[in-house]
Design a protein around this motif. Structure first.
Motif, PDB file in Angstrom:
ATOM      1  N   LYS A   1       8.663  67.930  58.697  1.00 11.02           N
ATOM      2  CA  LYS A   1       8.652  66.541  59.155  1.00 11.02           C
ATOM      3  C   LYS A   1       9.624  65.735  59.060  1.00 11.02           C
ATOM      4  O   LYS A   1       9.667  64.911  60.002  1.00 11.02           O
ATOM      5  CB  LYS A   1       7.488  66.007  57.857  1.00 11.02           C
ATOM      6  N   LYS A   2      10.738  65.715  58.270  1.00 10.04           N
ATOM      7  CA  LYS A   2      11.985  65.286  58.383  1.00 10.04           C
ATOM      8  C   LYS A   2      12.651  65.072  59.698  1.00 10.04           C
ATOM      9  O   LYS A   2      13.217  64.535  60.460  1.00 10.04           O
ATOM     10  CB  LYS A   2      12.902  65.464  57.352  1.00 10.04           C
ATOM     11  N   HIS A   3      12.513  66.522  60.088  1.00  6.38           N
ATOM     12  CA  HIS A   3      13.319  67.074  61.681  1.00  6.38           C
ATOM     13  C   HIS A   3      12.430  66.037  62.722  1.00  6.38           C
ATOM     14  O   HIS A   3      12.993  65.697  63.660  1.00  6.38           O
ATOM     15  CB  HIS A   3      13.286  68.349  61.646  1.00  6.38           C
ATOM     16  N   SER A   4      11.051  66.351  62.593  1.00  5.86           N
ATOM     17  CA  SER A   4      10.302  65.837  63.694  1.00  5.86           C
ATOM     18  C   SER A   4      10.250  64.477  63.795  1.00  5.86           C
ATOM     19  O   SER A   4      10.302  64.042  65.090  1.00  5.86           O
ATOM     20  CB  SER A   4       8.773  66.487  63.622  1.00  5.86           C
ATOM     21  N   MET A   5      10.274  63.738  62.719  1.00  6.33           N
ATOM     22  CA  MET A   5      10.368  62.150  63.027  1.00  6.33           C
ATOM     23  C   MET A   5      11.277  61.637  63.815  1.00  6.33           C
ATOM     24  O   MET A   5      11.242  60.441  64.119  1.00  6.33           O
ATOM     25  CB  MET A   5      10.143  61.601  61.505  1.00  6.33           C
ATOM     26  N   GLN A   6      12.407  62.181  63.530  1.00  5.90           N
ATOM     27  CA  GLN A   6      13.740  62.051  64.347  1.00  5.90           C
ATOM     28  C   GLN A   6      13.404  61.666  65.947  1.00  5.90           C
ATOM     29  O   GLN A   6      14.156  60.767  66.496  1.00  5.90           O
ATOM     30  CB  GLN A   6      15.095  62.678  64.287  1.00  5.90           C
ATOM     31  N   TYR A   7      12.594  62.260  66.396  1.00  4.93           N
ATOM     32  CA  TYR A   7      12.243  62.382  67.842  1.00  4.93           C
ATOM     33  C   TYR A   7      10.707  62.100  68.330  1.00  4.93           C
ATOM     34  O   TYR A   7      10.263  62.566  69.051  1.00  4.93           O
ATOM     35  CB  TYR A   7      12.414  64.004  68.426  1.00  4.93           C
ATOM     36  N   PHE A   8      10.347  61.384  67.547  1.00  2.00           N
ATOM     37  CA  PHE A   8       8.844  61.073  67.420  1.00  2.00           C
ATOM     38  C   PHE A   8       8.659  59.543  67.679  1.00  2.00           C
ATOM     39  O   PHE A   8       8.838  58.881  66.983  1.00  2.00           O
ATOM     40  CB  PHE A   8       8.298  61.597  66.580  1.00  2.00           C
ATOM     41  N   TYR A   9       7.939  59.010  68.936  1.00  3.77           N
ATOM     42  CA  TYR A   9       7.717  57.830  69.073  1.00  3.77           C
ATOM     43  C   TYR A   9       6.257  57.414  69.479  1.00  3.77           C
ATOM     44  O   TYR A   9       5.939  57.025  70.594  1.00  3.77           O
ATOM     45  CB  TYR A   9       8.629  57.465  70.331  1.00  3.77           C
TER      46      TYR A   9
END
Length: 448
Positions: free
Chosen positions: A381-389
């Motif tokens: 989740k930590k990785h994904s949230m960086q690129y999630f809008y």
């Protein structure tokens, strides 16, 4: 930036190709955008005339820079500030600068988590009432059902007192009519003269004014009644500007309510439709949601506590909004010359960020076209949230994000607890309007 400094832009799409593709782009820009990104890389540009430039990007650094790191230099484009405000007024979605900041500070407390928690019971009852009579064992077109649900949740959250059905239906009709015309105005700028002389602009401005009068009547009825009701309208009536201690004018309140209807209705309906379509093609994920809901309901009767424990359901919603972001694109224009990554850009450059393409950019996502809720669990989740809008980013991030998540979790959990969902097809069609609107998505609900 020095006037002598040379401007440079991402790889250019030729103006000839731009015009040859124009009609196809008007119908559905997404396949064309994908082809351009595949040809030019994560950002490309178009030069209009001698000095006007447009940039379209799926680069996370560009998104971060214009929405967060240097957001003060990037205002909403005239598509939003001029076209939208003509019909929707000057609310949070359409204004910029100091006026926007003042409005945001005023309205933010009404959307604080504690305030949203107060609306949950009313929201849950509306959802149960709307979904209780779902047609079973027969293919249905899903979006109209979700649209009706989302509209009524927003309406009942805004106005808890029963408003006459015909008034709400009229508001819904006007919003849809005006939005459809807005898209024509934005995508067919060369026909502006025709829209004007044929009376279409006048007709839609009159519809917008009718909408204002309906909402004004609802507000005045509430103010005159002196009733204190636990709904969003009451919360907005109670807000006060820090500097003057005064509340919003009726005109400003009308504009903000129109924005809440539009931002809180269609985007949620879109996201629910896409999520249920994905669930209808993945019975394992459906069962995991069912197991989570069953376990949580055995642990607590408190609806807010239940919502806070819906980790897997939230992950499913996030993955659905990654693949099909309800607000699929945003744009900004720089107030002053700036350096955007390796590019020196002139003031007034129009910059679009395609969240749809950023969310599927293989640079950031493994197997980007696959539906995989695990991306939003645990360490992943930590990785994904960086690129999630899903709700934008930075100070202008959607003010109603918490409201939307609560509503969608309640709707999904109710449906999965009571029904099994089967999609009629694997693929999904959509129409990228102001939001990413699903088209012809059919499912079958069967009782558990």
């Amino acid at each position: 930036m020095s006037v002598n400094k040379k401007y440079n832009y991402p790889p250019k799409l030729s103006i000839l190709r731009f015009f040859l593709d124009a009609e196809g782009v008007r119908r559905n820009p997404i396949p064309y955008h994908k082809n351009y990104f595949d040809s030019f890389g994560d950002s490309f540009s178009i030069k209009i005339g001698s000095s006007k430039h447009i940039i379209l990007s799926r680069d996370n650094e560009v998104a971060q820079y214009i929405l967060q790191k240097n957001q003060r230099n990037y205002h909403k484009s005239k598509f939003q500030s001029v076209y939208l405000s003509k019909y929707l007024g000057k609310g949070l979605l359409t204004v910029d600068g100091e006026f926007w900041l003042r409005q945001r500070r005023l309205i933010q407390p009404a959307f604080h988590k504690q305030k949203m928690n107060q609306l949950v019971d009313n929201m849950r009852l509306t959802i149960i009432s709307e979904l209780d009579g779902l047609i079973v064992d027969k293919k249905i077109d899903l979006f109209p059902v979700m649209s009706e649900l989302a509209f009524n949740v927003v309406a009942k959250s805004l106005f808890q007192f029963s408003i006459a059905e015909e008034k709400l239906n009229r508001i819904k009709y006007i919003i849809e009519e005006v939005q459809n015309f807005l898209i024509k105005e934005i995508r067919l700028p060369h026909k502006v003269w025709w829209f004007s002389i044929s009376g279409q602009v006048k007709k839609h401005l009159e519809l917008a004014e009718e909408n204002n009068k309906i909402i004004q009547g609802i507000i005045e009825e509430r103010v005159n009644s002196k009733n204190e009701v636990n709904d969003l309208l009451n919360m907005l009536l109670e807000t006060r500007y820090e500097d003057s201690g005064e509340g919003m004018s009726i005109k400003q309140l009308i504009d903000e309510i129109k924005i809440l209807f539009i931002a809180g209705h269609e985007t949620t309906a879109n996201a629910l439709t896409f999520t249920l379509h994905l669930l209808g093609n993945d019975f394992d994920v459906q069962e995991k949601i069912f197991e989570e809901i069953t376990r949580i309901e055995s642990e607590t009767d408190d609806v807010v506590e239940q919502l806070q424990k819906m980790t897997y359901t939230n992950a499913v919603l996030n993955e659905s909004m990654r693949l099909y972001p309800p607000a699929w694109i945003t744009d900004r224009q720089n107030v002053e010359d700036d350096t955007l990554g390796e590019f020196n850009i002139k003031e007034g450059t129009l910059i679009g960020v395609s969240f749809y393409e950023l969310h599927r950019n293989p640079k950031y996502w493994e197997n980007p076209d696959d539906f995989n809720p695990d991306r939003f669990l645990g360490e992943q989740k930590k990785h994904s949230m960086q690129y999630f809008y899903p709700f934008g980013a930075g100070p202008r991030m959607c003010i109603g994000a918490g409201f939307a998540i609560y509503e969608m979790c309640l709707a999904i959990s109710y449906i999965v607890k009571n029904y099994k969902i089967t999609s009629a097809g694997k693929s999904v069609n959509f129409n990228p309007l102001i939001t990413l609107k699903p088209v012809g998505v059919e499912v079958v609900f069967s009782k558990r």
